[in-house]
Write a protein that holds these residues in place. Sequence first.
Motif, short mmCIF file in Angstrom:
data_model
loop_
_atom_site.label_atom_id
_atom_site.label_comp_id
_atom_site.label_asym_id
_atom_site.label_seq_id
_atom_site.Cartn_x
_atom_site.Cartn_y
_atom_site.Cartn_z
N ARG A 10 0.86 -1.16 0.00
CA ARG A 10 0.00 0.00 0.00
C ARG A 10 0.91 1.22 0.00
NH1 ARG A 10 -3.87 0.16 4.96
NH2 ARG A 10 -3.64 2.40 4.60
N ASN A 116 -13.22 -9.67 0.91
CA ASN A 116 -12.40 -9.09 -0.15
C ASN A 116 -12.49 -9.88 -1.46
OD1 ASN A 116 -11.04 -11.19 1.22
ND2 ASN A 116 -9.04 -10.45 0.56
N SER A 146 -10.75 -5.81 -1.46
CA SER A 146 -9.55 -5.73 -0.62
C SER A 146 -9.94 -5.73 0.84
CB SER A 146 -8.74 -4.47 -0.93
OG SER A 146 -9.38 -3.32 -0.41
N SER A 168 -3.01 -7.28 7.76
CA SER A 168 -3.78 -6.21 7.11
C SER A 168 -4.48 -5.34 8.17
CB SER A 168 -4.81 -6.79 6.14
OG SER A 168 -4.19 -7.39 5.04
#
Length: 261
Positions: A10, A116, A146, A168
């Motif tokens: 990211r 996701n 996601s 995550s």
Amino acid sequence: MIAYLGMYDRPETAEANDRLWSAIRNALAGSFDGLPEAPDRNKDAWSAWTAKDLVLGQTCGCPLRTRLYGEVQLVGTPDYGHEGCAPGHYYSVFVTRKEGGIGTLAQADGKTFAYNDSLSQSGWAGPLIHMQDAGLLPGSLLETGSHRESAQAVAEGRADFAALDILSWQMIQKYDDFAADLQVVDRTGATPGLPFITALGNDPQVLFEALEQAIATLDAEAAETLHLKGIVQIPMADYLAVPTPPGPVLTEQKIRARAKA
């Protein structure tokens, strides 16, 4: 050749991933020709994973056992040091809105579940097996694309709960303000983590040793950003042994059948 490190990539971690690849590339010097200067961020995951010129990619356990097995080679599994897990293993957390009235996973039964991808171990397979074992079922499904989007859908009230892989979730807590509106209400059991793979024809042991060297010599800031502790070799049999639940279509059929009962 293609290098794909997109699973935890990211904007806030991109530079650290670039530094990791640079360290891997240096460790592979003399073993491969035409190594890319940087990880590929233009290809979608499936195009990268199935490319004949994939030198190194990171995938998920569910795609590995259901679609990629026999088409790629397992290299190794990064260890992110998750508490309560064996090296190289991870789990998912179920999150709900703090003000949403759902304080336990049982209270999410029959509610809208954000996921996701239907081939995600941490966002779909592991959570659905966990719910199934507890006699629970979503009331409707929302595919988001996601983990971050699933978490945001819950925070915004478009879904009632979601399951996110623990790393995550840690990154969402660190980088996304909406995480303050969410709470963890349960977690799944641990399964083998997100493995590195390579195309058929490459030597996975050479790649494993390069990864081992790269992670050991990675600068402290990049290692901390990526939560990287090391790399381990988990047998393919351990990945294949993880159960796979029905997909969204069959799950929605179950949801409709329960609603009519």
